[in-house]
Design a protein around this motif. Structure first.
Motif, PDB file in Angstrom:
ATOM      1  N   ALA A 185       1.514   3.914  -3.096  1.00 62.74           N
ATOM      2  CA  ALA A 185       1.264   5.346  -2.884  1.00 62.74           C
ATOM      3  C   ALA A 185       2.498   6.175  -3.256  1.00 62.74           C
ATOM      4  CB  ALA A 185       0.859   5.599  -1.438  1.00 62.74           C
ATOM      5  N   ARG A 233       3.080  12.254   4.049  1.00 62.90           N
ATOM      6  CA  ARG A 233       1.921  11.411   3.776  1.00 62.90           C
ATOM      7  C   ARG A 233       1.914  10.288   4.799  1.00 62.90           C
ATOM      8  NH1 ARG A 233       0.433  12.139  -2.000  1.00 62.90           N
ATOM      9  NH2 ARG A 233       1.281  14.195  -2.435  1.00 62.90           N
ATOM     10  N   LYS A 234       0.786  10.118   5.472  1.00 64.06           N
ATOM     11  CA  LYS A 234       0.651   9.058   6.474  1.00 64.06           C
ATOM     12  C   LYS A 234      -0.220   7.942   5.904  1.00 64.06           C
ATOM     13  CE  LYS A 234      -0.623   8.093  11.211  1.00 64.06           C
ATOM     14  NZ  LYS A 234      -1.379   8.489  12.362  1.00 64.06           N
ATOM     15  N   TYR A 235       0.285   6.734   6.018  1.00 65.49           N
ATOM     16  CA  TYR A 235      -0.430   5.534   5.574  1.00 65.49           C
ATOM     17  C   TYR A 235      -0.408   4.550   6.737  1.00 65.49           C
ATOM     18  CZ  TYR A 235       0.569   7.751   1.132  1.00 65.49           C
ATOM     19  OH  TYR A 235       0.671   8.658   0.110  1.00 65.49           O
ATOM     20  N   ARG A 254       0.826  -1.213   0.000  1.00 62.57           N
ATOM     21  CA  ARG A 254       0.000   0.000   0.000  1.00 62.57           C
ATOM     22  C   ARG A 254       0.863   1.266   0.000  1.00 62.57           C
ATOM     23  NH1 ARG A 254      -3.147   2.422   5.025  1.00 62.57           N
ATOM     24  NH2 ARG A 254      -4.122   4.162   4.004  1.00 62.57           N
ATOM     25  N   VAL A 255       1.888   1.282   0.848  1.00 65.04           N
ATOM     26  CA  VAL A 255       2.760   2.456   0.939  1.00 65.04           C
ATOM     27  C   VAL A 255       3.622   2.576  -0.317  1.00 65.04           C
ATOM     28  CG1 VAL A 255       4.627   3.533   2.252  1.00 65.04           C
ATOM     29  CG2 VAL A 255       2.737   2.416   3.460  1.00 65.04           C
TER      30      VAL A 255
END
Length: 184
Positions: free
Chosen positions: A33, A171-173, A29-30
């Motif tokens: 992104a 950016r926070k994931y 996911r990261v």
């Protein structure tokens, strides 16, 4: 955690992990992104995956068209894993693996300039900020329009006083924070 290449030439290839807790693998996911942020700028770029771990980020960059990636790591098992993953993905021809201490490498005379430096060291030792400061002090490791990408746990974050780099995005994931810096 299952690691794989998300896109590009090696799409779908599964990557080996490093056993133990000496590395901090990036989640799909990261990684997705991050590469969505970079988009087509990855093509023909030069990267330094500073704390190489499994090599997942640099391998993703190569798969998406990066011209070159240097992987550095001090742990023998991680070096072997990076080499295996590069060979498995048929990307070794555009990569270099250096075994050594990241801080000693950063303090050495630059032998090339990178467009992207990816910093994701072991957690909670403030190694990310030390690496960022070393890079800021030895700025010739970076090309004129370069970015430094830091992957840390959100609670690790602190502002770092820099002369040649400037933070421009966060950016926070989930439990991961990406902090982006550019050369000023």
């Amino acid at each position: 955690m299952s690691l794989r290449v998300i896109s590009g030439k090696a799409k779908g290839r599964k990557l080996k992990s490093v056993s133990g807790d000496t590395t901090r693998p990036i989640t799909d996911r990261v990684k997705e992104a991050l590469f969505n942020i970079l988009a087509s700028d990855v093509v023909d770029s030069k990267w330094w995956d500073l704390f190489g771990g499994t090599g997942a980020v640099g391998i993703e960059a190569l798969s998406r068209g990066a011209a070159f990636v240097r992987f550095s790591e001090r742990e023998r098992l991680a070096i072997e894993t990076i080499r295996w993953n590069l060979e498995h993905c048929q990307l070794l021809d555009r990569a270099e693996i250096r075994r050594g201490d990241a801080f000693a490498l950063l303090a050495s005379q630059p032998d090339r300039a990178f467009d992207y430096v990816y910093i994701a060291p072991p957690q909670y030792h403030e190694m990310w900020s030390q690496a960022l400061l070393e890079l800021d002090a030895n700025i010739n490791w970076l090309s004129d329009a370069s970015w430094v990408i830091v992957q840390i746990a959100p609670k690790e974050y602190q502002r770092v006083e820099l002369k040649n780099l400037e933070e421009f995005d966060q950016r926070k994931y989930g439990s991961t924070l990406l902090v982006l810096y550019e050369r000023t």
